[in-house]
Design a protein around this motif. Structure first.
Motif, PDB file in Angstrom:
ATOM      1  N   LEU A 122       0.856  -1.193   0.000  1.00  0.00           N
ATOM      2  CA  LEU A 122       0.000   0.000   0.000  1.00  0.00           C
ATOM      3  C   LEU A 122       0.892   1.243   0.000  1.00  0.00           C
ATOM      4  CD1 LEU A 122      -2.881   1.217   0.285  1.00  0.00           C
ATOM      5  CD2 LEU A 122      -2.525   1.157   2.770  1.00  0.00           C
ATOM      6  N   ASP A 123       0.539   2.234  -0.854  1.00  0.00           N
ATOM      7  CA  ASP A 123       1.269   3.499  -0.949  1.00  0.00           C
ATOM      8  C   ASP A 123       0.449   4.615  -0.302  1.00  0.00           C
ATOM      9  OD1 ASP A 123       3.306   2.274  -2.283  1.00  0.00           O
ATOM     10  OD2 ASP A 123       2.557   2.796  -4.276  1.00  0.00           O
ATOM     11  N   ASP A 124       1.189   5.545   0.333  1.00  0.00           N
ATOM     12  CA  ASP A 124       0.552   6.755   0.858  1.00  0.00           C
ATOM     13  C   ASP A 124       0.917   7.912  -0.080  1.00  0.00           C
ATOM     14  OD1 ASP A 124      -0.575   8.774   2.252  1.00  0.00           O
ATOM     15  OD2 ASP A 124       0.743   8.618   4.008  1.00  0.00           O
ATOM     16  N   PRO A 125       0.016   8.346  -0.942  1.00  0.00           N
ATOM     17  CA  PRO A 125       0.370   9.362  -1.951  1.00  0.00           C
ATOM     18  C   PRO A 125       0.771  10.717  -1.329  1.00  0.00           C
ATOM     19  CG  PRO A 125      -1.990   8.947  -1.936  1.00  0.00           C
ATOM     20  CD  PRO A 125      -1.370   7.938  -1.033  1.00  0.00           C
ATOM     21  N   ARG A 126       0.328  11.048  -0.147  1.00  0.00           N
ATOM     22  CA  ARG A 126       0.654  12.336   0.439  1.00  0.00           C
ATOM     23  C   ARG A 126       2.083  12.357   0.979  1.00  0.00           C
ATOM     24  NH1 ARG A 126      -4.188  13.153   4.561  1.00  0.00           N
ATOM     25  NH2 ARG A 126      -3.580  10.981   4.935  1.00  0.00           N
ATOM     26  N   SER A 127       2.493  11.284   1.645  1.00  0.00           N
ATOM     27  CA  SER A 127       3.831  11.262   2.227  1.00  0.00           C
ATOM     28  C   SER A 127       4.852  10.601   1.326  1.00  0.00           C
ATOM     29  CB  SER A 127       3.791  10.532   3.571  1.00  0.00           C
ATOM     30  OG  SER A 127       3.424   9.172   3.383  1.00  0.00           O
ATOM     31  N   GLY A 128       4.392   9.747   0.409  1.00  0.00           N
ATOM     32  CA  GLY A 128       5.304   9.028  -0.458  1.00  0.00           C
ATOM     33  C   GLY A 128       5.816   7.732   0.134  1.00  0.00           C
ATOM     34  N   TYR A 129       5.494   7.452   1.371  1.00  0.00           N
ATOM     35  CA  TYR A 129       5.900   6.208   1.991  1.00  0.00           C
ATOM     36  C   TYR A 129       4.976   5.057   1.537  1.00  0.00           C
ATOM     37  CZ  TYR A 129       9.019   8.730   5.104  1.00  0.00           C
ATOM     38  OH  TYR A 129      10.015   9.507   5.603  1.00  0.00           O
ATOM     39  N   SER A 130       5.528   3.837   1.583  1.00  0.00           N
ATOM     40  CA  SER A 130       4.740   2.636   1.235  1.00  0.00           C
ATOM     41  C   SER A 130       5.000   1.547   2.272  1.00  0.00           C
ATOM     42  CB  SER A 130       5.109   2.122  -0.160  1.00  0.00           C
ATOM     43  OG  SER A 130       6.471   1.714  -0.214  1.00  0.00           O
ATOM     44  N   ILE A 131       4.026   0.659   2.434  1.00  0.00           N
ATOM     45  CA  ILE A 131       4.128  -0.434   3.396  1.00  0.00           C
ATOM     46  C   ILE A 131       3.837  -1.756   2.693  1.00  0.00           C
ATOM     47  CG2 ILE A 131       1.720  -0.222   4.113  1.00  0.00           C
ATOM     48  CD1 ILE A 131       2.614  -1.075   6.944  1.00  0.00           C
ATOM     49  N   VAL A 132       4.537  -2.767   3.094  1.00  0.00           N
ATOM     50  CA  VAL A 132       4.290  -4.142   2.599  1.00  0.00           C
ATOM     51  C   VAL A 132       4.009  -5.018   3.817  1.00  0.00           C
ATOM     52  CG1 VAL A 132       5.214  -6.133   1.387  1.00  0.00           C
ATOM     53  CG2 VAL A 132       5.780  -3.817   0.604  1.00  0.00           C
ATOM     54  N   ILE A 133       2.815  -5.599   3.869  1.00  0.00           N
ATOM     55  CA  ILE A 133       2.409  -6.497   4.941  1.00  0.00           C
ATOM     56  C   ILE A 133       2.629  -7.940   4.475  1.00  0.00           C
ATOM     57  CG2 ILE A 133       0.494  -7.330   6.356  1.00  0.00           C
ATOM     58  CD1 ILE A 133       1.256  -4.629   7.196  1.00  0.00           C
ATOM     59  N   ILE A 134       3.300  -8.756   5.294  1.00  0.00           N
ATOM     60  CA  ILE A 134       3.562 -10.169   4.968  1.00  0.00           C
ATOM     61  C   ILE A 134       2.902 -11.038   6.036  1.00  0.00           C
ATOM     62  CG2 ILE A 134       5.306 -11.935   4.544  1.00  0.00           C
ATOM     63  CD1 ILE A 134       7.253  -9.696   3.850  1.00  0.00           C
ATOM     64  N   GLU A 135       2.073 -11.950   5.609  1.00  0.00           N
ATOM     65  CA  GLU A 135       1.363 -12.832   6.543  1.00  0.00           C
ATOM     66  C   GLU A 135       2.313 -13.949   6.997  1.00  0.00           C
ATOM     67  OE1 GLU A 135      -3.159 -14.166   6.504  1.00  0.00           O
ATOM     68  OE2 GLU A 135      -1.958 -15.370   5.127  1.00  0.00           O
ATOM     69  N   LEU A 136       2.469 -14.078   8.304  1.00  0.00           N
ATOM     70  CA  LEU A 136       3.370 -15.080   8.849  1.00  0.00           C
ATOM     71  C   LEU A 136       2.664 -16.343   9.325  1.00  0.00           C
ATOM     72  CD1 LEU A 136       5.770 -12.828  10.947  1.00  0.00           C
ATOM     73  CD2 LEU A 136       6.130 -13.739   8.650  1.00  0.00           C
ATOM     74  N   SER A 137       1.507 -16.228   9.912  1.00  0.00           N
ATOM     75  CA  SER A 137       0.831 -17.388  10.504  1.00  0.00           C
ATOM     76  C   SER A 137       0.175 -18.251   9.428  1.00  0.00           C
ATOM     77  CB  SER A 137      -0.226 -16.920  11.520  1.00  0.00           C
ATOM     78  OG  SER A 137      -1.286 -16.276  10.844  1.00  0.00           O
ATOM     79  N   ASP A 138      -0.138 -19.499   9.837  1.00  0.00           N
ATOM     80  CA  ASP A 138      -0.824 -20.430   8.932  1.00  0.00           C
ATOM     81  C   ASP A 138      -2.303 -20.565   9.295  1.00  0.00           C
ATOM     82  OD1 ASP A 138      -0.456 -21.655  11.323  1.00  0.00           O
ATOM     83  OD2 ASP A 138       0.293 -23.553  10.503  1.00  0.00           O
ATOM     84  N   ARG A 139      -2.858 -19.502   9.876  1.00  0.00           N
ATOM     85  CA  ARG A 139      -4.257 -19.555  10.282  1.00  0.00           C
ATOM     86  C   ARG A 139      -5.190 -19.795   9.096  1.00  0.00           C
ATOM     87  NH1 ARG A 139      -5.216 -14.255  13.788  1.00  0.00           N
ATOM     88  NH2 ARG A 139      -4.101 -13.401  11.990  1.00  0.00           N
ATOM     89  N   ARG A 140      -4.800 -19.257   7.960  1.00  0.00           N
ATOM     90  CA  ARG A 140      -5.618 -19.436   6.762  1.00  0.00           C
ATOM     91  C   ARG A 140      -5.731 -20.922   6.407  1.00  0.00           C
ATOM     92  NH1 ARG A 140      -5.883 -15.470   2.129  1.00  0.00           N
ATOM     93  NH2 ARG A 140      -4.472 -14.272   3.459  1.00  0.00           N
ATOM     94  N   LEU A 141      -4.597 -21.642   6.371  1.00  0.00           N
ATOM     95  CA  LEU A 141      -4.583 -23.071   6.044  1.00  0.00           C
ATOM     96  C   LEU A 141      -5.219 -23.895   7.157  1.00  0.00           C
ATOM     97  CD1 LEU A 141      -3.708 -25.331   4.128  1.00  0.00           C
ATOM     98  CD2 LEU A 141      -1.466 -25.319   5.276  1.00  0.00           C
ATOM     99  N   THR A 142      -4.958 -23.501   8.429  1.00  0.00           N
ATOM    100  CA  THR A 142      -5.545 -24.236   9.556  1.00  0.00           C
ATOM    101  C   THR A 142      -7.059 -24.163   9.538  1.00  0.00           C
ATOM    102  OG1 THR A 142      -3.575 -23.786  10.894  1.00  0.00           O
ATOM    103  CG2 THR A 142      -5.587 -24.431  12.057  1.00  0.00           C
ATOM    104  N   ALA A 143      -7.589 -22.991   9.250  1.00  0.00           N
ATOM    105  CA  ALA A 143      -9.048 -22.842   9.181  1.00  0.00           C
ATOM    106  C   ALA A 143      -9.643 -23.701   8.067  1.00  0.00           C
ATOM    107  CB  ALA A 143      -9.405 -21.369   8.973  1.00  0.00           C
ATOM    108  N   LEU A 144      -8.924 -23.775   6.931  1.00  0.00           N
ATOM    109  CA  LEU A 144      -9.421 -24.593   5.824  1.00  0.00           C
ATOM    110  C   LEU A 144      -9.380 -26.078   6.189  1.00  0.00           C
ATOM    111  CD1 LEU A 144     -10.436 -24.693   2.905  1.00  0.00           C
ATOM    112  CD2 LEU A 144      -8.053 -24.811   2.161  1.00  0.00           C
ATOM    113  N   LYS A 145      -8.300 -26.520   6.848  1.00  0.00           N
ATOM    114  CA  LYS A 145      -8.213 -27.923   7.249  1.00  0.00           C
ATOM    115  C   LYS A 145      -9.300 -28.277   8.261  1.00  0.00           C
ATOM    116  CE  LYS A 145      -3.237 -28.569   6.488  1.00  0.00           C
ATOM    117  NZ  LYS A 145      -1.938 -28.860   7.131  1.00  0.00           N
TER     118      LYS A 145
END
Length: 446
Positions: A122-145
């Motif tokens: 995600l970019d912040d057009p006013r400040s010029g900064y950007s952030i990248v979020i990385i998912e670490l947990s396996d909650r997504r796969l655990t919920a599916l299982k």
């Protein structure tokens, strides 16, 4: 049912996976929207040199308390990590859980994948900064299982129950049909009693009535045929006997004259016709079911009288021997006249087709079995298997109709006994044996 359930479960899992991905993706997006302004504010308030690149709490556990806030004051869940970049794309801030290098292009906003982990930029057009979020947990796969297990376990438990229920229900539903099948299976040429007409469902009642009507017509036709065969054989005996007597008288008158040989041939033909009519009368009596009885009587006197009659009144004088040893009784659940017909046919078969110089032996064993033996060449297995069928004869020139063994077998089977033909005799290289297993009360048909 199993296939339908598996198909429905597969569709449910696919839909659930889609919804879970949407929910967790939205969580990543919301986290990025909350963290980026906080991170930008923190960077503006402080000097972010290299010593400030790594931030984060050592004891954060995602429970929302104080240890889930970095020293910089930027709160976040330990289930993901993040990067902050400036306008030039240079890394200015990273979480302590994030790797030192990152291959995510910050210029591409939206969702992506990094080493099998879900990311969101995600970019912040006013400040010029950007952030990248990385998912670490396996909650997504655990919920599916967990969802797959929740859908699969009931299937494993219910399929045997459903199969057992279907089997039990079908057994109950088909019980009337099975009863009708057994009732029909008991009917044959000797048992054409009416079918039971009560207790059938509405769907089976017309079938039972139709089969009952068919059996009634068949019984009437068979009764007519049996009555005709019996009357014909009986009525033929008198004129044949009369014709035979006249022919024998004529043979005496023409002795030594022209035509005597022709008269002898006529006499032989009449004798064969008389024997055939007698066999047909016996067959008619078999069809009438006269051999079956529930009364067990001693048949040894019948055997003695029969042997004496053959040895005295026929051309085979003194050629039949009865060997009973220490047997004093021969109990059997069979009509006495039927047993006499069986033994006489088997003895005559041995006298006609066996060695003319050797006797025919009737051996009575202690277990109630009759063994009628005569001297003869051993028969081939194929010829032996065909004997006993109507009008089938072995390789012999002796006179006969091929009905004797068939009549004997039919009478014994009707009464519940058994006839076994053996050649050669056990322990020898030649001979012919007819083993008769007489029916007893506990073995006879009801």
């Amino acid at each position: 049912m199993a296939l339908l359930w598996v198909g429905a479960a597969a569709i449910s899992v696919a839909v659930m996976q889609h919804e879970l991905n949407e929910a967790y993706d939205d969580s990543l997006r919301q986290s990025a929207l909350r963290l980026l302004p906080l991170a930008v504010h923190d960077l503006r308030e402080r000097d972010h040199g290299l010593k400030r690149l790594v931030v984060g709490a050592e004891g954060e556990d995602g429970d929302g308390d104080e240890d889930d806030y970095a020293p910089d004051g930027v709160p976040h869940d330990a289930s993901f990590t993040y990067y902050i970049r400036d306008q030039a794309g240079q890394l200015v801030l990273r979480d302590e859980h994030a790797p030192e290098t990152i291959d995510v292009d910050a210029s591409q906003e939206g969702f992506g994948e990094l080493n099998g982990q879900r990311t969101f930029a995600l970019d912040d057009p006013r400040s010029g900064y950007s952030i990248v979020i990385i998912e670490l947990s396996d909650r997504r796969l655990t919920a599916l299982k967990d969802s797959v297990v929740a859908l699969g376990l009931p299937l494993l438990a219910l399929i045997p129950l459903i199969a057992g229920g279907v089997w039990f229900s079908m057994r109950l539903a088909l019980r009337p049909l099975e009863a009708l099948r057994r009732d029909i299976a008991q009917r044959d040429s000797r048992n054409l009693a009416p079918l039971r007409s009560d207790g059938h469902p509405a769907e089976l009642a017309p079938i039972a009535d139709a089969v009952a009507a068919l059996l009634e017509r068949l019984k009437s036709a068979l009764d007519t045929e049996r009555a005709f065969a019996a009357r014909s054989a009986h009525e033929l005996r008198t004129p044949i006997a009369g014709a035979l007597a006249q022919t024998q008288q004529l043979a005496d008158e023409l002795a030594g004259r022209p035509g005597a040989e022709r008269v002898q041939k006529i006499e032989g033909a009449l004798k064969r016709l008389s024997q055939l009519s007698e066999k047909l009368l016996q067959l008619a009596r078999i069809e009438a079911g006269f051999a079956r009885t529930n009364d067990e009587t001693d048949q040894l006197p019948v055997l003695r009288m029969l042997v004496r009659d053959i040895n005295v009144t026929t051309a085979w004088r003194d050629r039949v021997e009865l060997e009973g040893g220490e047997v004093s009784r021969l109990p059997a659940a069979i009509d006495a006249d039927a047993l006499a017909i069986v033994v006489r046919n088997l003895v005559e078969n041995g006298l006609k087709h066996g060695d003319a110089t050797a006797p025919v032996r009737i051996v009575v064993t202690a277990d109630g079995t009759l063994r009628i033996q005569n001297e003869a060449s051993a028969l081939a297995r194929d010829d032996l298997s065909r004997l006993g069928q109507p009008f089938v004869r072995g390789d012999t020139l002796a006179e006969g109709s091929g009905l004797g063994l068939s009549i004997a077998r039919g009478i014994l089977e009707q009464a519940g006994g058994r006839l076994t033909l053996i050649s050669p005799i056990a322990g020898r290289d030649s001979g012919f044996e007819a083993m008769v297993e007489l029916p007893r009360r506990d073995k006879s048909a009801p």
